[in-house]
Design a protein around this motif. Structure first.
Motif, PDB file in Angstrom:
ATOM      1  N   LEU C 149      26.009  34.267 -48.136  1.00 52.66           N
ATOM      2  CA  LEU C 149      25.945  35.469 -47.037  1.00 52.66           C
ATOM      3  C   LEU C 149      24.947  36.176 -47.258  1.00 52.66           C
ATOM      4  CD1 LEU C 149      29.708  37.062 -47.931  1.00 52.66           C
ATOM      5  CD2 LEU C 149      28.984  35.280 -46.431  1.00 52.66           C
ATOM      6  N   SER C 150      24.779  36.982 -45.898  1.00 55.17           N
ATOM      7  CA  SER C 150      23.488  37.582 -45.686  1.00 55.17           C
ATOM      8  C   SER C 150      23.519  38.825 -46.733  1.00 55.17           C
ATOM      9  CB  SER C 150      23.673  37.903 -44.204  1.00 55.17           C
ATOM     10  OG  SER C 150      24.204  39.257 -43.955  1.00 55.17           O
ATOM     11  N   GLY C 151      22.303  39.145 -46.959  1.00 58.93           N
ATOM     12  CA  GLY C 151      22.295  40.583 -47.727  1.00 58.93           C
ATOM     13  C   GLY C 151      23.235  41.694 -47.514  1.00 58.93           C
ATOM     14  N   GLY C 152      23.188  41.985 -46.291  1.00 53.85           N
ATOM     15  CA  GLY C 152      24.465  42.943 -45.826  1.00 53.85           C
ATOM     16  C   GLY C 152      25.665  42.720 -45.804  1.00 53.85           C
ATOM     17  N   GLN C 153      26.144  41.476 -45.756  1.00 59.37           N
ATOM     18  CA  GLN C 153      27.606  41.071 -46.030  1.00 59.37           C
ATOM     19  C   GLN C 153      27.943  41.188 -47.592  1.00 59.37           C
ATOM     20  OE1 GLN C 153      26.879  37.069 -44.064  1.00 59.37           O
ATOM     21  NE2 GLN C 153      27.834  37.930 -42.022  1.00 59.37           N
TER      22      GLN C 153
ATOM     23  N   GLY E  43      21.306  37.075 -38.174  1.00 64.27           N
ATOM     24  CA  GLY E  43      20.514  35.772 -38.199  1.00 64.27           C
ATOM     25  C   GLY E  43      19.072  36.069 -38.416  1.00 64.27           C
ATOM     26  N   LYS E  44      18.645  37.358 -38.849  1.00 66.30           N
ATOM     27  CA  LYS E  44      17.429  37.804 -38.987  1.00 66.30           C
ATOM     28  C   LYS E  44      16.833  37.012 -40.003  1.00 66.30           C
ATOM     29  CE  LYS E  44      18.464  41.843 -39.752  1.00 66.30           C
ATOM     30  NZ  LYS E  44      19.916  41.636 -39.691  1.00 66.30           N
ATOM     31  N   SER E  45      17.423  37.016 -41.163  1.00 65.54           N
ATOM     32  CA  SER E  45      16.729  36.357 -42.400  1.00 65.54           C
ATOM     33  C   SER E  45      16.809  34.628 -42.102  1.00 65.54           C
ATOM     34  CB  SER E  45      17.613  36.581 -43.794  1.00 65.54           C
ATOM     35  OG  SER E  45      17.525  38.038 -43.814  1.00 65.54           O
ATOM     36  N   THR E  46      17.735  34.371 -41.609  1.00 64.73           N
ATOM     37  CA  THR E  46      17.674  33.011 -41.308  1.00 64.73           C
ATOM     38  C   THR E  46      16.527  32.839 -40.262  1.00 64.73           C
ATOM     39  OG1 THR E  46      20.115  32.952 -41.293  1.00 64.73           O
ATOM     40  CG2 THR E  46      18.914  30.964 -40.178  1.00 64.73           C
ATOM     41  N   LEU E  47      16.238  33.593 -39.323  1.00 65.82           N
ATOM     42  CA  LEU E  47      15.183  33.256 -38.380  1.00 65.82           C
ATOM     43  C   LEU E  47      13.783  33.177 -39.136  1.00 65.82           C
ATOM     44  CD1 LEU E  47      14.024  32.794 -35.609  1.00 65.82           C
ATOM     45  CD2 LEU E  47      14.128  35.379 -35.224  1.00 65.82           C
TER      46      LEU E  47
HETATM   47  N1  LIG Z   1      22.969  29.257 -47.021  1.00 63.48           N
HETATM   48  C1  LIG Z   1      23.996  29.601 -46.165  1.00 63.48           C
HETATM   49  N2  LIG Z   1      25.271  29.012 -46.071  1.00 63.48           N
HETATM   50  C2  LIG Z   1      25.962  29.341 -45.293  1.00 63.48           C
HETATM   51  N3  LIG Z   1      26.003  30.219 -44.346  1.00 63.48           N
HETATM   52  C3  LIG Z   1      24.927  31.012 -44.375  1.00 63.48           C
HETATM   53  C4  LIG Z   1      23.737  30.751 -45.203  1.00 63.48           C
HETATM   54  N4  LIG Z   1      22.672  31.476 -45.089  1.00 63.48           N
HETATM   55  C5  LIG Z   1      23.280  32.295 -44.120  1.00 63.48           C
HETATM   56  N5  LIG Z   1      24.478  32.118 -43.742  1.00 63.48           N
HETATM   57  C6  LIG Z   1      25.101  32.749 -42.700  1.00 63.48           C
HETATM   58  O1  LIG Z   1      24.370  33.046 -41.572  1.00 63.48           O
HETATM   59  C7  LIG Z   1      24.592  34.311 -40.834  1.00 63.48           C
HETATM   60  C8  LIG Z   1      23.226  34.797 -40.603  1.00 63.48           C
HETATM   61  O2  LIG Z   1      22.644  35.239 -42.043  1.00 63.48           O
HETATM   62  P1  LIG Z   1      21.262  36.146 -42.049  1.00 63.48           P
HETATM   63  O3  LIG Z   1      20.865  36.083 -43.479  1.00 63.48           O
HETATM   64  O4  LIG Z   1      20.087  35.248 -41.304  1.00 63.48           O
HETATM   65  O5  LIG Z   1      21.639  37.255 -41.526  1.00 63.48           O
HETATM   66  P2  LIG Z   1      20.732  38.610 -41.340  1.00 63.48           P
HETATM   67  O6  LIG Z   1      20.659  39.014 -39.959  1.00 63.48           O
HETATM   68  O7  LIG Z   1      19.477  38.586 -42.239  1.00 63.48           O
HETATM   69  O8  LIG Z   1      21.717  39.797 -41.905  1.00 63.48           O
HETATM   70  P3  LIG Z   1      21.381  40.929 -42.980  1.00 63.48           P
HETATM   71  O9  LIG Z   1      20.868  42.043 -42.094  1.00 63.48           O
HETATM   72  O10 LIG Z   1      22.813  41.422 -43.631  1.00 63.48           O
HETATM   73  O11 LIG Z   1      20.403  40.699 -44.030  1.00 63.48           O
HETATM   74  C9  LIG Z   1      25.571  34.920 -41.772  1.00 63.48           C
HETATM   75  O12 LIG Z   1      26.869  34.816 -41.302  1.00 63.48           O
HETATM   76  C10 LIG Z   1      25.827  34.153 -43.095  1.00 63.48           C
HETATM   77  O13 LIG Z   1      27.031  34.358 -43.774  1.00 63.48           O
END
Ligand SMILES: Nc1ncnc2c1ncn2[C@@H]1O[C@H](COP(=O)(O)OP(=O)(O)OP(=O)(O)O)[C@@H](O)[C@H]1O
Ligand SMILES: Nc1ncnc2c1ncn2[C@@H]1O[C@H](COP(=O)(O)OP(=O)(O)OP(=O)(O)O)[C@@H](O)[C@H]1O
Ligand SMILES: [Mg+2]
Ligand SMILES: [Mg+2]
Lengths: 331, 304, 253, 331, 253
Positions: C149-153, E43-47
């Motif tokens: 999950l993402s950090g916030g989740q 999706g910020k961290s993923t980006l």
């Molecule tokens: N390795 C993974 N496997 C499955 N799902 C993932 C994985 N990494 C991220 N996700 C999902 O992708 C989505 C985007 O995650 P991401 O970490 O990019 O969010 P974020 O914008 O950084 O959030 P935050 O502000 O909480 O950090 C989320 O729904 C997360 O559950």
């Protein structure tokens, strides 16, 4: 939000590809020697010959999911076999060959208790004293074997009741060997407990993050003790099964049971670092090397090539499984 | 300037002491040998000790030899676990003035021991082949050898003797040997696999205790006990019982107690200045159900 | 003022040569939100660990509900009705969010299956989904392990877990650090709601406006000691920062 | 901010207590049989007999610090010994007993290359194909042994040059056996590289957090390959040393080298989960069981009691070490 | 406007059935601080992971410095002068702070010892201490493994590492989440200083006042897509929140 079916939860998609490997192995051997491979006889004997290892591996699965390891299972098997056989003999004036079911029952109890005692010792040393499982169980690996030798004065113990060896050892039930039935029941219970109960959940949680488990109030120490106790008890049961099967408590010849069980568990997709894994995977992990060894003998592979070929197929199977799983994840 | 050899320094020890170093702990064969050894040595007023490696393995036996050497007994009876690898450690025994007697197995280097008391494993294999042929009679069929681990000198010699001899019986088709890692369950599995591939299997030669037990189990499991003739090696109580019960059709027995006793005699001769015989061969016999009771003295003992 | 629910006095905690707490005191009353603030490394998390049974203080005294107590383990603290959101979250990364939410308090199936400890996964998943909705968390799938999950989740799961189970006192060590704007507001709402049910909430945060918005009282930790206490109403961010950095004159409070 | 001395960094406070255990063991045996234990001879033989395992364990330390494992070392040792001995024989018309230094040198090279080849294979499969190290090295454990048997046709290979066995095998230098000198040099280099160089730092970093190491741009794949290569090469060297010492390339008797080496590393304070560990700890971990076994033989403990006693002391030593360390941390 | 330093177009990234990025675009210019904001799970961290070589996008195009490029590994990104502070920090917990700061770029001893890769630990420790002082981090001991540090201390190490080594572009994924008030100000100062040296800084944060205080531009991600862009000057917190939550009309930007 999608919901998983019971089947998915029990099997885990992780075991799909390694299952495929097993099936294709059987197919290949079957294609080469259909007359010898695809027979009831070969099926029966293969199943019987893996029963003991299967029971050991079920316990090992739990231990490894907690990110532990148990090197002692083979020695505990020997110890339990020795105590059980000696008790049965003692109850029958030195030779239990013609003893009845009462003796057999006491023997079973002694085997289980002996295994449980070593498991308890392992568990307490790992969980309460905080000694690394590898060291603890390496210690009991040596100690249980030594204790078995001390008791039996170093030699195999014979005198197994005939009723035991002819029922559990070689008997069948609608064509299914009783030994296989017992192993199947143990495996099924092991799979259900791991996959659907609180006990299984805690096992996963501790392996995933022991500190987190402790902080949410899971009795980590107690649970770890129980897991090692389970592994020990199953090793005790395996010792009793071996007794019924071989009609003797043999002292040597179980040095590599531990590695075989660990390999089966890891082959079945359980990580050595704990947190995830399944009993169904372990079953596949037990059968792949067994099928290979058997198949190579039937097909007539050169004896020196056999270990090499087993090694290659093992590594290739895991590699295939992993790359398929990764691809699925990517999709 | 600084060159030398290990063990250059030395002290004197107790010449009234004798140590037996068997090939492996906890085997009735060596236990019976130990019985003969203890009995004979005690009768002559010698102090005795037995130190066995946990496995039949030169890397485990070597530290025992050097550990025993630290105690400087008068004589050592040893079953070297490797005919070359044990030469170094055993030479140290000799160099320290200890009388070395080889029992059961021997080194390639004949200059170290004062005497060798053994039965010939290769000959045992030949005897097994002859016995099996006799049991099978004129029937045609396949025969299998179950060996322990590749490189184990004693069982390899038995297998080799069998292989050479079995060729003399044209009705028997030798399908080769299988290694079992000295594990009964692997032995059982290899037997049933061979049965699947060669339904005409008529004989199995199991080169030691564990392979014998595994083979008996495999045959029982396949319902072929007695139909396939099983020839085992050694005569531990369990094996004798199996022979009597019909799980095994023949056993090739050595005479370990005599080996132990004779070894002590030779050691004492060497220590006290008697005449020492360099090579002594002891008997090997084939035991079958029919003649076993007459040969009871060849049965091995579990404890003295 | 009423008797404090929790009163920790002069706690000392060493890690090898590092002194994390050097006689820290801390007080929390039922029905209030008290903020615990301080610089990085001031010892806030260490204090929380000592007060929730994860670590044992080397010296000092803990009074809970009027009687001196020790917290030899997290279980002991939980038994007193104390729940904690740890800064390092303390979740099991291989388990899914619902499993983490119910970790240590799993629901079992009704009837005989339950006696064997068979889990009611469906019900847990349903309720977990509800809890997450309450906190404004949206998950694309509840079946992924929480490590993905993402950090916030992930943080939301930890927060949900604590408020679901607490009965007397909740420690929240930077519960909003990784949360989005909306989720943060939801969590602060939850904090207020929990307070209004009569529980004590201890909130650790580096966000001063947030602290002043939600806390009734503020206690300040500096170099392992409590150096100031404020009523939130009427206090300014500057005063808080001054106390944290030692710019304001210190008093061993 | 305190600064650590070189000594502290090299030894790590972690090894203090386990070192104490070793010293007290020697003291106890020495008190019981001062005439037999505290002699140059016992010292020499104990050191010599541990040299081979020590070299294996140094490589194993690196592997385990990366959170890997290498079950193949014993088989690689066998394989290298076989190839080396066979090459030396082939260069001398089938029997190298009287061959000169040139042959010995070629033999050394062959042993090292053989070991390195298996190490490389392990490394590539672990690092590039991403197969769990346990499975990969379990595979090469079987395959290397099988390959050795294939080459030697299942029997030990003799014909080791006398110049080799009398120099490296049993020779001494100012009373120190040459085999011990070689092992000491390898160990010292291993300790220095691990404790003070970039290579050692990367080894720790990968074991501590592989993903972090990858993200900061450490060539994790390449480094892992190098670590397994190192372990393989050292196993090759160990094979050559065993050749010199035993005067024969023996096929059997190395099944438990892997567990012995792993136990030594873990006993020395290295975590199986990687990230931290030291070669000095491993040295202590090698000597504790060796001293125990030797001491028990000299003191004359019953053979069946020996494994039990070894197990008890092992577990107790680690327990003592751990509880002391924890106490120190608390202080 | 000048040519962007980094231009990511329509990136797609799936994890199993989860769609983390659904055609996300992102632009950063040299010499600016651009904030990347969005809800939890947007999706910020993923980006960031896709743009620093840690993950490979399933589709889309990355243009760096005017030419299309792929980033098969973090090493490739580093070679382009891109450094990253990851949300999960990506530090080696068993190593000490100095070792982590220099991880992958260790200093070796001068002279022959250096040829063998012998580390100059003293010098690294000295310089690391300096870097930490710059960021206002105080450590009681530099010898403890970083796993034993406080949350904020650990984050400071990660921030220090990225700014020490970057030459073109720094991604900072919630770099101030666990930081104290003072340390946060220091980091924001560092961000401005880095920008003034002509580098691009991408700042992810859930703290809107902080975003508006330091960023020149803001890009908003929602459900894996870029939905809005703002110039920071003159934008209000309400506008940003509206874009993040979808309350304002979306445009696929
Ligand atoms: N390795 C993974 N496997 C499955 N799902 C993932 C994985 N990494 C991220 N996700 C999902 O992708 C989505 C985007 O995650 P991401 O970490 O990019 O969010 P974020 O914008 O950084 O959030 P935050 O502000 O909480 O950090 C989320 O729904 C997360 O559950
Ligand atoms: N296990 C440990 N071993 C050694 N030092 C520790 C350990 N845990 C904490 N410390 C030290 O104790 C001090 C206080 O740490 P703590 O985590 O309580 O700070 P904090 O106030 O929570 O900081 P932050 O706001 O950054 O979370 C720090 O200097 C930290 O390095
Ligand atoms: Mg904190
Ligand atoms: Mg994020």
């Amino acid at each position: 939000m999608s919901d998983r079916t019971v089947k998915q939860r029990l099997f885990g998609a992780n075991t799909l590809w390694i299952g495929l490997v097993l099936i294709s192995l059987i197919a290949v051997f079957g294609a080469i020697r259909p007359d010898a491979v695809l027979t009831t006889f070969t099926l029966q004997t293969t199943l019987v010959e893996t029963s003991v290892l299967l029971v050991l591996s079920v316990g090992m699965t739990y231990v490894i999911i907690t990110s532990g390891i148990d090197l002692s299972v083979g020695s505990v098997l020997v110890f339990s076999g020795v105590t059980s056989a000696m008790t049965m003999n003692a109850l029958n004036g030195g030779n239990a060959t013609n003893a009845g079911w009462g003796t057999v029952f006491v023997g079973l109890l002694v085997a289980l208790v002996s295994g449980a005692a070593w498991g308890l010792l392992n568990g307490v040393l790992v969980a309460k004293a905080g000694i690394p499982p590898l060291i603890v169980t390496l210690g009991s690996f040596g100690a249980a074997l030594g204790a078995g030798q001390l008791l039996s004065n170093g030699s195999n113990v014979a005198g197994v009741p005939n009723v035991l060896s002819s029922s559990l050892g070689t008997g069948t039930w609608f064509g299914v060997p009783n030994l296989v039935l017992l192993a199947a029941v143990v495996t099924a219970i092991g799979a259900l407990v791991l996959g659907t109960t609180r006990f299984g959940r805690y096992t996963h949680a501790i392996g995933s993050n022991e500190e987190a488990a402790r902080r949410v109030g899971i009795g980590v120490t107690g649970h770890l003790v129980k897991v090692y106790l389970l592994a020990g008890t199953l090793a005790g049961l395996a010792g009793f099964m071996a007794l019924a099967y071989f009609r003797v408590a043999s002292i040597t010849g179980h040095d590599t049971d531990n590695l075989n069980a660990i390999a089966a568990v890891v082959l079945g997709g359980t990580s050595l670092f704990g947190g995830s894994g399944s009993v169904v995977g372990t079953v596949l992990g037990v059968f792949i090397p067994a099928v290979l060894r058997k198949g190579f003998v039937i097909v007539g592979v050169n004896v020196y090539w056999q270990p090499v070929a087993v090694a290659i197929v093992l590594v290739a199977a895991v590699w295939f499984d992993q790359s398929r799983r990764r691809a699925r994840k990517r999709r | 300037g600084g060159g030398g050899q290990i063990g250059d320094s030395g002290t004197s020890g107790n010449t009234k002491k004798m140590v037996l170093i068997p090939g492996v702990a906890a085997e009735p064969f060596y236990i019976s040998m130990e019985c003969g050894f203890r009995e004979a040595a005690k009768a002559k007023g010698y102090e005795v000790d037995v130190q066995a490696p946990a496995k039949f393995d030169s890397t485990l036996q070597t530290p025992i030899v050097t550990g025993v050497l630290a105690n400087k007994p008068g004589a050592v009876l040893i079953a070297p676990t490797d005919d070359k690898a044990m030469a170094g450690p055993m030479k140290q025994l000799k160099d320290a003035g200890i009388k070395v007697v080889e029992v059961d197995t021997k080194l390639e280097d004949t200059s170290i021991a004062v005497s060798t008391v053994s039965s010939d494993n290769e000959q045992g294999g030949q005897l097994a082949a002859q016995t099996l042929a006799k049991l099978v009679g004129g029937k045609a069929g396949s025969v299998l050898v179950l060996n322990t681990k590749a490189g184990t000198s004693t069982t390899d010699a038995r297998a080799k003797g069998f292989e050479d001899e079995i060729k003399k019986f044209p009705n028997l088709k030798y399908v080769g040997q299988q290694y079992t890692d000295n594990e009964p369950d692997q032995a059982a599995s290899k037997v049933t696999a061979t049965l699947a591939a060669n339904p005409d299997l008529v004989g199995v030669f199991a080169t030691n205790l564990n392979t014998g037990e595994g083979a008996a189990t495999g045959l029982r499991n396949a319902g072929r006990t007695g139909a396939v003739n099983l020839v085992g090696f050694d005569a531990s109580p369990k094996q004798v019982e199996d022979l009597r019960a019909g799980a095994v059709q023949a056993l090739i027995a050595q005479d370990p107690a005599t080996i132990g006793r004779t070894g002590v005699e030779q050691a004492i001769a060497a220590l006290e200045g008697g005449t020492v015989e360099r090579d002594i061969e002891t008997d090997l016999v084939a035991l079958t159900k029919a003649d076993m009771d007459a040969n009871e003295k060849y049965f091995y003992k579990q404890k003295c | 003022m009423a008797q404090p629910l929790l009163d920790a006095r002069h706690l000392v905690k060493h890690y090898g040569s590092v002194e994390a707490l050097r006689g820290a005191s801390f007080t929390a009353y039922a029905g209030e939100v008290v903020a615990l603030i301080g610089d990085n490394g001031a010892g806030k998390s260490t204090l929380v660990k000592c007060l929730s049974g994860v670590e044992q203080p080397d010296a000092g005294e803990i009074v809970f509900d009027g009687s001196v107590t020790t917290l030899p383990s997290p279980v002991a603290a939980r038994r007193l009705g104390i729940e904690t959101v740890y800064q390092d979250l303390a979740v099991a990364p291989d388990l899914d969010p619902a499993a983490n939410l119910y970790l240590g308090r799993e629901l079992v199936k009704p009837g005989p299956l339950g006696w064997f400890g068979v889990l009611d996964k469906k019900e847990m998943r349903r309720r977990a989904t509800e809890s997450f909705r309450d906190l404004g968390v949206s998950l694309q799938s509840v079946d992924v392990p929480i490590g993905a999950l993402s950090g916030g989740q992930r943080q939301s799961v930890a927060v949900a877990r604590s408020v679901v189970w607490a009965s007397r006192l909740v420690f929240m060590d930077e519960p909003t650090a990784a949360l989005g704007v909306v989720q943060r507001e939801r969590v602060l709402d939850v904090v207020r709601r929990v307070r209004d049910q009569g529980m004590a909430v201890v909130l650790i945060s580096h966000n001063m406006p947030e602290v002043l918005a939600v806390a009734d009282r503020v206690e300040v930790l500096r170099l392992g000691r409590r150096v100031a206490r404020f009523r939130a109403a009427g206090t300014t961010v500057e005063e808080l920062v001054g106390a944290m950095t030692g710019a304001l004159p210190q008093e061993d409070a």
